[in-house]
Design a protein around this motif. Structure first.
Motif, PDB file in Angstrom:
ATOM      1  N   GLN A  45       0.960  -1.625   0.342  1.00  0.00           N
ATOM      2  CA  GLN A  45      -0.115  -0.107  -0.264  1.00  0.00           C
ATOM      3  C   GLN A  45       0.779   1.521   0.276  1.00  0.00           C
ATOM      4  O   GLN A  45       0.474   2.148  -0.872  1.00  0.00           O
ATOM      5  N   LEU A  50      -1.674   3.860  -2.016  1.00  0.00           N
ATOM      6  CA  LEU A  50      -2.782   3.629  -2.347  1.00  0.00           C
ATOM      7  C   LEU A  50      -4.222   3.881  -1.529  1.00  0.00           C
ATOM      8  O   LEU A  50      -3.415   4.319  -0.165  1.00  0.00           O
ATOM      9  N   SER A  51      -4.994   4.511  -1.250  1.00  0.00           N
ATOM     10  CA  SER A  51      -5.733   4.696  -1.159  1.00  0.00           C
ATOM     11  C   SER A  51      -6.452   3.284  -0.238  1.00  0.00           C
ATOM     12  O   SER A  51      -6.948   2.540  -0.351  1.00  0.00           O
ATOM     13  N   ASP A  54      -9.133   1.950  -2.592  1.00  0.00           N
ATOM     14  CA  ASP A  54      -8.199   1.784  -4.105  1.00  0.00           C
ATOM     15  C   ASP A  54      -7.337   0.084  -3.013  1.00  0.00           C
ATOM     16  O   ASP A  54      -7.772  -0.786  -3.862  1.00  0.00           O
ATOM     17  N   LEU A  55      -6.649   0.526  -2.131  1.00  0.00           N
ATOM     18  CA  LEU A  55      -6.524  -1.332  -1.445  1.00  0.00           C
ATOM     19  C   LEU A  55      -7.730  -2.174  -1.071  1.00  0.00           C
ATOM     20  O   LEU A  55      -7.449  -2.852  -1.433  1.00  0.00           O
ATOM     21  N   ALA A  58      -8.685  -3.843  -4.865  1.00  0.00           N
ATOM     22  CA  ALA A  58      -7.883  -4.496  -4.899  1.00  0.00           C
ATOM     23  C   ALA A  58      -7.284  -6.330  -4.060  1.00  0.00           C
ATOM     24  O   ALA A  58      -7.498  -6.702  -5.003  1.00  0.00           O
ATOM     25  N   THR A 105       1.896  -1.709 -10.313  1.00  0.00           N
ATOM     26  CA  THR A 105       1.192  -0.597 -10.522  1.00  0.00           C
ATOM     27  C   THR A 105      -0.344  -0.971  -9.532  1.00  0.00           C
ATOM     28  O   THR A 105      -0.216  -2.405  -9.241  1.00  0.00           O
ATOM     29  N   ALA A 106      -1.147  -0.770  -9.401  1.00  0.00           N
ATOM     30  CA  ALA A 106      -2.346  -0.727  -8.472  1.00  0.00           C
ATOM     31  C   ALA A 106      -3.521  -2.033  -9.848  1.00  0.00           C
ATOM     32  O   ALA A 106      -3.810  -3.025  -9.299  1.00  0.00           O
TER      33      ALA A 106
END
Length: 389
Positions: A45, A50-51, A54-55, A58, A105-106
């Motif tokens: 993270q 990542l916020s 966002d995490l 994922a 990347t995410a």
């Protein structure tokens, strides 16, 4: 060396006894693989910036991958054997572990977690199917101890992953240690999984589960909703609703996890003594009453006591349901695939659903509904009446 008895140097000669230890090792390896990912989550993270939202998206990819893969796992196990699919899936889990940890990347992170979850879903169904097969041939319960091995593997994997990160600066080195050790353990165990039944007849990739299997799946769904609620909401309830410190709030899930592990370590002996039906009925009642009273009293220590009783009550429900699902269908892979898919769907949607209900009803009442759902598991325990056959 020649003076030592052979039994001190070798595994049991009986191939079924060896298969019992081998499938236990596979459960441990799977749990360790999942647990090893936990120490890397904050690292990934931070590295990717990542916020929390966002995490969360994922991480959801792993659950979606598992849900998509599980229905295929039953058919693969029926065609090629549960042991063969367990071996293949173990390789997939260990190999795919590299991608999310090293993702640049995410998007790559989400893809890697999807593959990791799919491999885990395949392995989960296949190793449970093989466990049911070994249990039948041994003629005594082993499913609870297998799931206890998974829990112990998760604890060991998290510890090993943390130690590797602490002692090795490049994350790639730490990941390599986890993957290599897991691969060695899986390779050693896979050779001893033993003979298995195969049903290689042609047929569709998916088979609709029977009515009884669907019923067992709904019980599994309710149990997994409760497990997910304990994971995600015990700390929030203690800190937010009861005003405890963060340190005390952590004790809620810790007590639940310890009770789950203890219950699974002793579950096979209890089931052999009283049978699956009594175990499920008592487990549902203990979990519902314990959690319900803990919430009703509304004090921190009462809540922790309730979470502990919930852990004891829930500990052996899923192992029994997986075994019952395997016996309910012609070929254990199909039944376990259906039961596991419904269960993990509950694990995924349960916590966010509880959050939505908490916004409307308040968290104590939302968790009270979870207790009521577990109580219904005890009411409909008759669906596992033939699980000991």
């Amino acid at each position: 060396m020649s003076d030592l008895p052979q039994s001190a140097l070798a595994l049991p000669v009986d191939p079924i006894a060896r298969a019992r230890w081998a499938v236990s090792a596979m459960f441990f390896v799977n749990g360790a693989g999942v647990g090893s990912w936990a120490p890397y989550i904050p690292l990934v993270q931070t590295r990717l910036g990542l916020s929390a939202a966002d995490l969360g998206l994922a991480l959801l990819a792993a659950g979606v991958g598992a849900l998509i893969a599980m229905p295929f796992a039953g058919r693969l196990a029926a065609r090629h054997g549960s042991g063969a699919v367990t071996r293949l899936a173990a390789v997939a889990v260990l190999a795919s572990f590299l991608l999310p940890v090293l993702a640049p990347t995410a998007t790559v992170l989400a893809i890697g977690l999807f593959l990791f979850g799919a491999g885990n879903g395949l392995m989960d169904v296949a190793m449970n199917a093989h466990g049911v097969l070994v249990e039948r041939r041994l003629g005594r319960p082993i499913m609870s101890s297998l799931h206890a091995c998974w829990s112990l593997g998760g604890l060991s994997g998290a510890g090993l992953g943390g130690l590797a990160l602490a002692g090795m600066a490049p994350p790639l080195h730490a990941v390599a240690v986890v993957v290599v050790l897991g691969g060695i353990a899986a390779l050693a165990a896979s050779a001893l999984l033993g003979p298995e039944d195969r049903a290689a007849a042609a047929g569709p990739a998916f088979a609709l589960p029977g009515r009884r299997t669907l019923g067992i799946g709904l019980l599994t769904f309710a149990s997994f909703v409760a497990e997910g609620a304990m994971l995600d909401w015990t700390g929030v309830y203690l800190a937010g609703s009861l005003g405890t410190t963060a340190a005390f709030a952590a004790s809620g899930y810790a007590a639940f996890s310890a009770a789950m592990t203890l219950g699974r370590l002793t579950g096979d002996r209890v089931r052999a003594a009283v049978g699956a039906l009594v175990m499920v009925r008592a487990g549902g009642v203990v979990a519902a009453v314990g959690l319900g009273l803990g919430l009703a009293v509304g004090t921190p220590w009462a809540a922790v006591a309730g979470f502990t009783l919930a852990g004891l009550g829930l500990s052996n429900l899923v192992p029994v349901f997986f075994g019952a699902g395997g016996r309910a269908e012609e070929g254990s892979g199909h039944g376990i695939a259906a039961v596991a898919t419904m269960g993990y769907f509950g694990f995924l949607i349960g916590p966010p659903a509880i959050g939505g209900l908490a916004e409307i009803l308040g968290l104590p009442l939302a968790l009270g509904l979870v207790a009521a759902g577990v109580g219904l598991v005890g009411v409909f325990a008759g669906l596992v009446r033939d699980a000991d056959a």
